[in-house]
Design an enzyme around this catalytic site. Structure first.
Site, PDB file in Angstrom:
ATOM      1  CG  ASP A 189      -2.171   0.820   1.017  1.00 38.13           C
ATOM      2  OD1 ASP A 189      -3.195   0.546   1.661  1.00 38.13           O
ATOM      3  OD2 ASP A 189      -2.108   1.759   0.176  1.00 38.13           O
TER       4      ASP A 189
HETATM    5  C1  GLC Z   1      -4.572   4.141  -0.016  1.00 37.31           C
HETATM    6  C2  GLC Z   1      -5.432   2.914   0.172  1.00 37.31           C
HETATM    7  C3  GLC Z   1      -5.353   1.964  -0.990  1.00 37.31           C
HETATM    8  C4  GLC Z   1      -5.166   2.757  -2.285  1.00 37.31           C
HETATM    9  C5  GLC Z   1      -3.793   3.385  -2.228  1.00 37.31           C
HETATM   10  C6  GLC Z   1      -3.552   4.290  -3.440  1.00 37.31           C
HETATM   11  O1  GLC Z   1      -3.979   4.531   1.189  1.00 37.31           O
HETATM   12  O2  GLC Z   1      -5.264   2.183   1.385  1.00 37.31           O
HETATM   13  O3  GLC Z   1      -6.577   1.223  -1.001  1.00 37.31           O
HETATM   14  O4  GLC Z   1      -5.259   1.891  -3.408  1.00 37.31           O
HETATM   15  O5  GLC Z   1      -3.588   4.121  -1.023  1.00 37.31           O
HETATM   16  O6  GLC Z   1      -4.408   5.386  -3.398  1.00 37.31           O
END
Ligand code: GLC
Length: 639
Positions: free
Chosen positions: A218
């Site tokens: 993430d």
């Molecule tokens: C965010 C989310 C994830 C998302 C990523 C990119 O913090 O947890 O679901 O795809 O960052 O935006």
């Protein structure tokens, strides 16, 4: 290939105008490897720079409430097409974490509801649909990222058996469907960061579940050069898998074979879904909305609307004089907040949907409910009152209450006193409290219904669509029916939790209610129809369970027949667990025989001693019905 810079004109993508997706991994022109272009999210292409150019679908939990594998496939295909037409080759979705905590702010984004088997089954057609469009799907957030409170540091501690039997199941289903990527999560598991957790990544996911694709972090969830522990791509927010990895490989501290393995795991799904063979000239500014997708979004929302109770007031006549009250105007609920948000090109509000459905718009009065007295008067003056209420949530925080926003409860109470024919429609990002249910004529929920909310709810209210949604999670009576302690949620210390222990193990959601013989407000799997269904002729032969379902009412409709299994007491399992479901569409008096063939795994528990499934032998209970609490046929068999 193992490090994705922040989006925007920077870093390795410098100068490439297309380098502005949510996630970007630089191309390798010498070797002809295309740029990897990842974009949010689980319910549509998020494009803050070009709002209104992609479809704002119902949320994942919403579509899951249709309990319909064919619809999930159509949804995946449509989403995948929009991502391809926007130039992306990775969709950062579907989201699938099991709803352990009713107040989790992101439950709306997850297609598993409170059951691992439901997630295992529904995720597969979505993944296949997305990947049929030359786009790699991404199963997130692996794993135990089941609360937003302190998501970036809390340690979610669930034992191995609970992980394999419940929380891993949706990700295992995605892997079985050939998902190309997973996203490791912000939290820790037993105090080791998820994206450097050798046990959950290298051992459980890659070795024991056999996942062959790549694991990305993430955003900002990488804490070390954890390629050996199972991370393959570091996404923005850190720099452990670029120069630092190179240094460690050159110094011989990390064998180059790990780099080869990570690159292989990235290239394999790129080839498999056609990223190499189907060049994608599209750009992100493309408008990828269409009438076909508007229509599908409407069908998805209608099919996932759950009729919780109905004294016969529904369906409405198009000649009825109707007072439309509450959040039905321009501020209709459509989706939850956070990285999965899609700005729709249009929102068909419930007021618009209803006004265009009745014989004459003159039959409709509208009151936004801010003045409860006036709303009650409008209700009294009409033949029927339809009250639209709801609540919402988003990424980054959990809900403070399971109750309605604003004056929702008071509005319903006043309207119900003024008008016996009161219908309540609740939009919600997950579980919601319905203390007023006994005082109204009918209750429906459409969860987070997406941009076509108004057309869809009108289709159901007036009977063009016979409701067939089923609850993917329990609607509780109170804020904490399951009596979670602070240790369980939000963890300790409650003000700033460092760890949350899953001491309930397998016993949460309907499994808890059954084990404690407690009645929820509305049970897992519940949903009514404008017709009725009769079950008959249960036959259990070996591992095959078959029975017949007949439409015993006066209109065509769809039933979601559900199969629950009860293990021998010695197995330590909940009283019954979901092991099959099938949505069948039946004309009046039409009947169909349904057969489920149980897998060995369905009759096994996970033995953490030997880290494998252990088949249980003895007498099993078989429970077939219309919900977890509406069992129509039961029997037993020895295995
Ligand atoms: C965010 C989310 C994830 C998302 C990523 C990119 O913090 O947890 O679901 O795809 O960052 O935006």
């Amino acid at each position: 290939m193992l490090h994705g810079p922040p989006s925007g004109p920077c870093c390795e993508c410098q100068g490439d105008p297309l380098c502005n997706y949510t996630g970007n991994v630089a191309p390798n022109t010498r070797l002809g490897i295309p740029q990897i272009k990842m974009n949010d999210g689980p319910q549509g292409f998020r494009d803050n720079n070009h709002p209104g150019t992609s479809t704002a679908w119902p949320s994942a939990l919403t579509v899951a409430a249709a309990w319909d594998e064919e619809l999930m496939l159509q949804w995946g295909i449509a989403m995948g097409k929009e991502f391809f037409d926007k130039g992306a080759n990775v969709q950062l979705g579907p989201g699938m974490n099991v709803a352990r905590v009713p107040k989790n702010g992101r439950n709306f984004e997850y297609l598993s509801g409170e059951d691992g088997f439901l997630g295992y089954t529904l995720v597969q057609p979505v993944v296949r649909g997305i990947q049929s469009q030359n786009v790699i799907a991404n199963a997130k957030h692996y794993v135990l990222n089941n609360q937003e409170t302190n998501r970036g540091s809390v340690s979610d501690n669930a034992d191995e058996r609970t992980r394999f039997e419940i929380y891993y199941q949706p990700f295992w289903g995605a892997s079985d469907a050939g998902v190309g990527s997973m996203m490791c999560s912000y939290n820790k598991i037993y105090f080791t960061w998820s994206c450097e957790n050798n046990e959950t990544l290298a051992t459980d996911l890659k070795e024991r579940m056999g996942f062959k694709g790549f694991v990305m972090s993430d955003w900002g969830a990488t804490h070390s050069t954890s390629i050996v522990q199972g991370l393959d791509i570091e996404m923005p927010g850190a720099d452990f898998m670029g120069a630092k990895l190179l240094q460690q490989v050159q110094a011989g501290r990390i064998p180059e074979s790990y780099v080869d393995e990570a690159v292989l795991r990235i290239l394999t799904p790129m080839f498999a879904v056609g990223v190499f063979d189907t060049p994608n000239p599209n750009v992100r500014s493309n408008n990828v909305t269409s009438e076909a997708h508007n229509d599908l979004a409407r069908r998805l929302s209608a099919a996932s609307t759950v009729l919780l109770q109905n004294n016969g007031v529904l369906p409405l006549a198009t000649s009825a004089r109707i007072a439309v009250l509450g959040w039905a105007g321009s501020n209709a609920y459509t989706h939850g907040g956070g990285s999965g948000t899609v700005s729709p090109a249009r929102v068909i509000t419930p007021l618009q949907g209803i006004a265009t459905r009745v014989d004459s718009a003159a039959q409709i009065t509208f009151n936004d409910g801010s003045n409860i007295t006036a709303a009650a008067e409008a209700a009294a003056a009409a033949e029927v009152a339809v009250v639209f209420v709801g609540c919402n949530s988003g990424e980054g925080s959990d809900r403070s209450t399971l109750g309605l926003d604003g004056n929702g409860n008071a509005l319903i109470a006043a309207v119900a006193r003024a008008q016996p024919k009161t219908v309540v429609v609740v939009a919600t990002p997950g579980a919601v409290l319905t203390p007023w249910a006994a005082s109204v004529a009918a209750v429906l929920t459409n969860f987070m219904p997406g941009q076509e909310v108004g057309s869809a709810i009108a289709d159901v209210l007036f009977g063009q669509v016979n409701p067939s949604g089923r609850l993917p999670l329990t609607f509780p009576v109170g804020e904490n029916d399951e009596q979670f302690t602070d240790l369980q949620y939000p963890g300790l210390p409650p003000s700033n939790p460092v760890y949350a222990n899953y001491t309930e193990g397998l016993f949460f959601g309907y499994r808890w209610y059954d084990a404690h013989n407690v009645a929820p407000a509305f049970p897992f799997g519940h949903g009514l129809s404008y017709t009725t269904f009769a079950y008959d002729s249960l036959v259990v032969s070996g591992q095959a369970v078959s029975f017949s379902v007949r439409n015993s009412g006066r209109v065509p409709g769809a039933e979601v027949a559900q199969l629950y299994i009860g293990f021998p007491a010695s197995a330590g399992e909940p009283p019954k667990v979901l092991r099959g479901f099938r949505k069948v569409f039946l004309g009046v008096n039409e009947q169909q025989t349904i057969t489920f063939v149980l897998r060995d795994r369905d009759l096994s528990i996970w033995d953490a001693g030997v880290h494998a499934w252990q088949q249980i032998h003895g007498t099993f209970g078989v429970f077939v019905g219309a919900s977890s609490r509406d069992i129509r046929l039961s029997g037993q068999f020895n295995f």
